[in-house]
Write a protein that holds these residues in place. Structure first.
Motif, PDB file in Angstrom:
ATOM      1  N   VAL A   1      11.477  -7.095   4.676  1.00  0.00           N
ATOM      2  CA  VAL A   1      10.749  -7.144   3.193  1.00  0.00           C
ATOM      3  C   VAL A   1      11.313  -6.188   1.905  1.00  0.00           C
ATOM      4  O   VAL A   1      11.195  -6.272   1.034  1.00  0.00           O
ATOM      5  CB  VAL A   1       9.645  -6.383   3.906  1.00  0.00           C
ATOM      6  N   THR A   2      11.879  -5.524   2.677  1.00  0.00           N
ATOM      7  CA  THR A   2      12.769  -4.675   1.589  1.00  0.00           C
ATOM      8  C   THR A   2      13.617  -5.551   0.706  1.00  0.00           C
ATOM      9  O   THR A   2      13.396  -5.973  -1.099  1.00  0.00           O
ATOM     10  CB  THR A   2      13.543  -3.524   2.101  1.00  0.00           C
ATOM     11  N   THR A   3      14.378  -6.297   1.544  1.00  0.00           N
ATOM     12  CA  THR A   3      15.593  -7.431   0.892  1.00  0.00           C
ATOM     13  C   THR A   3      14.495  -8.427   0.582  1.00  0.00           C
ATOM     14  O   THR A   3      14.869  -8.986  -0.809  1.00  0.00           O
ATOM     15  CB  THR A   3      16.200  -8.479   1.792  1.00  0.00           C
TER      16      THR A   3
ATOM     17  N   ALA B   1      -3.760  -5.584   8.798  1.00  0.00           N
ATOM     18  CA  ALA B   1      -3.184  -5.384   8.385  1.00  0.00           C
ATOM     19  C   ALA B   1      -1.913  -6.815   8.367  1.00  0.00           C
ATOM     20  O   ALA B   1      -1.496  -7.898   7.728  1.00  0.00           O
ATOM     21  CB  ALA B   1      -2.458  -4.098   7.176  1.00  0.00           C
ATOM     22  N   ALA B   2      -1.295  -6.322   9.678  1.00  0.00           N
ATOM     23  CA  ALA B   2      -0.118  -6.965  10.112  1.00  0.00           C
ATOM     24  C   ALA B   2      -0.824  -8.947   9.997  1.00  0.00           C
ATOM     25  O   ALA B   2       0.396  -9.754   9.866  1.00  0.00           O
ATOM     26  CB  ALA B   2       0.317  -6.737  10.924  1.00  0.00           C
TER      27      ALA B   2
ATOM     28  N   ALA C   1       0.544  -6.233   1.694  1.00  0.00           N
ATOM     29  CA  ALA C   1       0.265  -6.293   3.065  1.00  0.00           C
ATOM     30  C   ALA C   1       0.702  -6.039   3.359  1.00  0.00           C
ATOM     31  O   ALA C   1       0.713  -4.199   4.569  1.00  0.00           O
ATOM     32  CB  ALA C   1       0.133  -7.934   4.261  1.00  0.00           C
ATOM     33  N   TYR C   2       2.225  -5.333   3.786  1.00  0.00           N
ATOM     34  CA  TYR C   2       3.145  -3.984   3.924  1.00  0.00           C
ATOM     35  C   TYR C   2       2.940  -3.438   3.887  1.00  0.00           C
ATOM     36  O   TYR C   2       2.773  -2.044   4.985  1.00  0.00           O
ATOM     37  CB  TYR C   2       4.834  -4.597   3.461  1.00  0.00           C
ATOM     38  N   PHE C   3       2.195  -2.425   2.307  1.00  0.00           N
ATOM     39  CA  PHE C   3       2.113  -1.526   2.193  1.00  0.00           C
ATOM     40  C   PHE C   3       0.699  -0.703   2.518  1.00  0.00           C
ATOM     41  O   PHE C   3       0.495   0.396   3.257  1.00  0.00           O
ATOM     42  CB  PHE C   3       2.005  -1.436   0.668  1.00  0.00           C
ATOM     43  N   ALA C   4       0.133  -1.860   2.993  1.00  0.00           N
ATOM     44  CA  ALA C   4      -1.422  -1.671   4.054  1.00  0.00           C
ATOM     45  C   ALA C   4      -1.378  -1.225   5.001  1.00  0.00           C
ATOM     46  O   ALA C   4      -1.542  -0.446   6.281  1.00  0.00           O
ATOM     47  CB  ALA C   4      -2.297  -3.032   4.007  1.00  0.00           C
ATOM     48  N   ILE C   5      -0.127  -1.790   5.958  1.00  0.00           N
ATOM     49  CA  ILE C   5       0.176  -1.305   7.137  1.00  0.00           C
ATOM     50  C   ILE C   5       0.670  -0.482   6.658  1.00  0.00           C
ATOM     51  O   ILE C   5       0.980   0.831   8.090  1.00  0.00           O
ATOM     52  CB  ILE C   5       1.350  -2.318   7.544  1.00  0.00           C
ATOM     53  N   GLN C   6       2.208   0.075   5.876  1.00  0.00           N
ATOM     54  CA  GLN C   6       2.590   1.086   5.589  1.00  0.00           C
ATOM     55  C   GLN C   6       1.230   2.666   5.852  1.00  0.00           C
ATOM     56  O   GLN C   6       0.761   4.290   6.761  1.00  0.00           O
ATOM     57  CB  GLN C   6       3.424   1.520   4.433  1.00  0.00           C
ATOM     58  N   ASP C   7       0.399   2.798   5.037  1.00  0.00           N
ATOM     59  CA  ASP C   7      -0.728   3.390   4.937  1.00  0.00           C
ATOM     60  C   ASP C   7      -1.323   3.646   6.335  1.00  0.00           C
ATOM     61  O   ASP C   7      -1.900   4.445   6.503  1.00  0.00           O
ATOM     62  CB  ASP C   7      -1.647   2.599   4.073  1.00  0.00           C
TER      63      ASP C   7
ATOM     64  N   LEU D   1       8.958   1.512   2.845  1.00  0.00           N
ATOM     65  CA  LEU D   1       8.478   1.250   1.389  1.00  0.00           C
ATOM     66  C   LEU D   1       6.703   2.040   1.034  1.00  0.00           C
ATOM     67  O   LEU D   1       6.639   2.105   2.298  1.00  0.00           O
ATOM     68  CB  LEU D   1       9.100  -0.116   1.307  1.00  0.00           C
ATOM     69  N   GLN D   2       7.142   2.177  -0.452  1.00  0.00           N
ATOM     70  CA  GLN D   2       5.339   2.391  -0.838  1.00  0.00           C
ATOM     71  C   GLN D   2       5.379   1.867  -1.933  1.00  0.00           C
ATOM     72  O   GLN D   2       6.738   1.891  -2.691  1.00  0.00           O
ATOM     73  CB  GLN D   2       5.033   4.140  -0.703  1.00  0.00           C
ATOM     74  N   ASP D   3       4.053   1.973  -2.888  1.00  0.00           N
ATOM     75  CA  ASP D   3       4.163   1.892  -4.276  1.00  0.00           C
ATOM     76  C   ASP D   3       3.901   3.173  -4.856  1.00  0.00           C
ATOM     77  O   ASP D   3       2.867   2.757  -5.851  1.00  0.00           O
ATOM     78  CB  ASP D   3       3.105   0.473  -4.308  1.00  0.00           C
TER      79      ASP D   3
END
Length: 404
Positions: free
Chosen positions: A341-343, A283-284, A264-270, A372-374
């Protein structure tokens, strides 16, 4: 002539009269060259770039108006921070025609304007001790907060022990940073995985990048403990400590939940990389739904306390992102969300998908910010389409079994 756009972070390397190599998309593999004849004194606030004009020969009329080119300036920097060009030391240059260089004062052969000394154009004045090669470290070594830079060094005589040290960085040079202060030649620094060391220190309440003074984790489960003076600890990390890792203590089902939170975090980033606020806020909502499924009963002892703190930070930042009135405010909340989220991914994630940690040096008025990204293809969430590829470091947070 050629008109180029130079990023704000590159200006320390660019000088009038420098040689520029460039390629045109119309002629792949063929290189052209010219000299910088003008650097715009005004920065474009939207793209954070400066216009640079290059005088270049046009053999056979190959170069046409509106052609797209990519250019490279190769600079040599002295230990004192000045751009070094040994061919221009103690020389005089035409302020309008950079190809006119002389050994003594005079006038330009083309326009008649008085020549200027090379140092007035930002070059090193003459040969001295400052012409020595500057000290550099890999760009993956320092942890950057926007106001400070911290590296972890191997402690002499203590295998597996690392100590934090604040350093002063100069400009980035390709894959390295120039070090202005805080390190000496020959000292060994951690170049991969420094964030994991720092993250563990934060959890233990020891001095770290974000909390130089240290302190116990802020958790509701600690409220009834005795309060009193705390002992200041040395910012060291022992990788040979016999204690089990938090990730080992996390149940498999809990890791699966964290992986869904990460998606879900990656969807926000995108969404932010596409300048799409509505999709980011949707996404949030998905992230909060996944967060609510996390069963803390699966965690015992210190991992449980750790998750309590991380969950609070993730929830608050995500809710702020949801309620933001504009994309700028939402991006600010996303930056705060990225930390916990990173931690969480590093300590509790399942580790099946690769995760990369990027840093943008220009975000939030050059304070800098991580995300972050995947996948490794840079998609900057803080600038979106205006500077989609802006980043100055990429670190592998989780090696993973697969990459998108």
């Amino acid at each position: 002539w050629i008109q180029l756009d130079a990023y704000e972070s590159d200006l320390s390397w660019i000088r009038y009269g420098q040689t520029v190599e460039f390629e045109a998309e119309a002629y792949p593999g063929e290189r052209f060259a010219g000299k910088i004849a003008f650097i715009d004194p005004v920065l474009d606030p939207a793209s954070r770039t400066v216009k640079v004009r290059v005088n270049a020969a046009n053999p056979g009329g190959k170069l046409k108006p509106e052609m797209f080119v990519r250019a490279v300036v190769r600079s040599k920097l002295s230990s004192g921070g000045k751009v070094l060009d040994e061919n221009l030391m103690d020389k005089w240059i035409s302020p309008m025609h950079p190809e006119i260089v002389k050994d003594r004062p005079g006038k330009c052969d083309i326009c008649g304007m008085p020549l200027l000394r090379a140092e007035k154009l930002g070059y090193l004045a003459s040969k001295n001790k400052n012409t020595e090669t500057p000290l550099v470290i890999p760009a993956t070594a320092p942890l950057l907060t926007g106001t400070r830079a911290v590296v972890y060094l191997a402690v002499s005589g203590k295998k597996g022990i690392f100590a934090a040290r604040q350093v002063t960085l100069g400009p980035r040079a390709g894959d390295d940073y120039i070090v202005s202060g805080g390190l000496s030649e020959g000292e060994e620094v951690v170049v991969e995985g420094a964030f994991k060391i720092d993250s563990d220190l934060q959890i233990q309440g020891k001095p770290s990048m974000m909390n130089p003074e240290g302190g116990a984790p802020d958790s509701g489960h600690l409220r009834h403990e005795q309060h009193g003076p705390t002992k200041k600890e040395t910012p060291e990390y022992n990788k040979q400590k016999p204690e089990p890792s938090k990730k080992q203590a996390a149940a498999r089902d809990f890791s699966i939940t964290i992986d869904r939170v990460a998606q879900a975090y990656f969807a926000i980033q995108d969404a932010f990389s596409r300048d799409h606020l509505a999709n980011a806020q949707k996404a949030a909502t998905d992230l909060l739904d996944e967060l609510a499924t996390a069963d803390m009963k699966l965690l015992k002892g210190e991992p449980h306390l750790q998750w309590m703190k991380l969950e609070a930070g993730i929830k608050t930042s995500t809710q702020d992102l949801q309620s933001a009135k504009d994309i700028e405010g939402a991006r600010a909340s996303f930056e705060k969300l990225s930390g916990p989220v990173t931690t969480a991914i590093a300590e509790f994630g399942g580790g099946k998908t690769a995760v990369y940690r990027f840093h943008c040096p220009m975000a939030f008025d050059n304070k800098g910010a991580y995300w972050l990204q995947d996948h490794r293809q840079t998609r900057n969430p803080y600038f979106g389409a205006s500077m989609l590829g802006c980043q100055d470091s990429v670190e592998t947070l989780v090696a993973g079994e697969k990459e998108k």
